[in-house]
Every structure is written in C-alpha cells, then in structure tokens.
Scaffold this active site. Sequence first.
Site, PDB file in Angstrom:
ATOM      1  CG  ASP A   1      -2.036  -1.023   1.132  1.00 39.84           C
ATOM      2  OD1 ASP A   1      -2.372  -1.433   0.002  1.00 39.84           O
ATOM      3  OD2 ASP A   1      -2.565  -1.408   2.188  1.00 39.84           O
TER       4      ASP A   1
ATOM      5  CE1 TYR B   1       4.109  -6.192   3.472  1.00 43.44           C
ATOM      6  CE2 TYR B   1       3.359  -8.466   3.274  1.00 43.44           C
ATOM      7  CZ  TYR B   1       3.511  -7.198   2.739  1.00 43.44           C
ATOM      8  OH  TYR B   1       3.073  -6.940   1.463  1.00 43.44           O
TER       9      TYR B   1
END
Length: 250
Positions: free
Chosen positions: A51, A110
């Site tokens: 994002d 992540y």
Amino acid sequence: MRFFLDLSYNGQRFHGWQSQSNAIGVQQVVEDCLSSILGTPTKVTGAGRTDTGVHALQMIAHFDAEIMDSEINSFMRKGNSFLGRDIKFNALHRVKPDANARFDAVYRTYKYFITSEKDVFNWDFCYYFRENLDYQIIHSACEYIKDFNDFKCFAKSKSDVKNFLCKISGINWTIKGHQDILTIKSNRFLRGMVRCIAGTLIELGRGRLTLENLRDILVSGDRKAAGYSVPAKGLFLTSVEYPSDIFLTK
C-alpha cells in the site's frame, strides 16, 4: 527468457506498488527503467501489492527479456544508475519460463517497527508509540492468531478478494531496546492486514481489548470490531520465498 528481479524500495514517495493512472507506483518506475534499458516496452508482475507508504526490503517481480548471463552485471549497474534514490535492484535470477512472482510465492514476511523513543533520523520508518504495553497478553494473542485462518476482520473494507483465508506460519512480537518489532510470515496477506493486526495487538497491550474480545473479533469477521490501523511508514515487506526448483540461476 523469464527473470525474477529482486529489488528494494522506500515507499514514502510512492502510492504503493501497483501502477495507477492518477499516481506514481513503484511498478511504473521499474517498468520505465526496464523499458529504457532493454529498448522495448517491458511489463513486470510483482509478488504482491504494498500500500501507499509501505516499504520493501525485498520485493520480487518477474519479466521476460533476452539477457545473457554475461550481461547481468552490466544490466544491474545500468538499472541502479537509471533509478532514483528510492529504488534499488538487488539481484537478477533466470527462472523457468512459466515461473510467476505472484502465484509461485509460498511465503511472504512482513515486519512492523515501533519505537518508544523519538528518533529524528528514523522518523519515516517506524511508528512512535510511548505507552507501556502488556507483552504477556500480546504474546498470547499472537499464538491465538497463528492458529486461526480466516482474517476478514483484519482486511480493509471492500477488499476485492474471493476469500479471506491465510495460513500464518509465524507471528511474533519482539523487543530490542526501545524498539518493538512485529513479524508475520504467511502464504498470503489481505489488504491492510498487518497494520490492522498491529493496531489490534496494541489495543490488547493497552488493556482496551481482552483475549476474549480477540476471539469474538476473529469469529465475527467484522473489521469495525478490530483495532485501528497503524501508520504505513513502519511496515516493511522483508522477504518473499519460492520453491528452489523455479530458479535456473542463483
């Protein structure tokens, strides 16, 4: 020939990975670079879509081109000379003709970085959060989340996916000095998933949610019931893993 391009980027100035008509994505910059170097329009497919504001220590993207092994070093130098300061080509690997950077990835990892001390030299890459947290409940929550598989409650509303199933193989919250690090490894991730998990764990650590609340949130699939979404600047895609037999060169 098909290649996997290993690259890193600072996502601060980009509107995510994906190319868009009204904003600059990392994908567009990479494609412009490759097209210029190779002398022909070149498209890439990334391992995922980060994002706006999210960073990557390792993103993998595949593309097709005629590049001999003896030309790879020159290709990498030209690529990094063409790119600005925010993107770096790390490595180029020749792979099987049908290898796909997105669909062949078996795990993605992540990390989310939080700091309890104001750091003017790291401000753009971590979430400044000063409140004390109950780490015992956070660690218990991580174990519970790992055993779940439907994460609709942690996905951005109106997410364009057919299902919300993810297989998390590892999730842990570690403390190193004044820095907290949330690490999650999964076969796939939903839009906004890691940032929402981080915010929910913080709410648990602050005593605003209980483990019973967490169970209810996961079962309900209700995004509004989960915690807030932490800022994008602390989130990094750190690795993408593939079956070894995909690679023709190391």
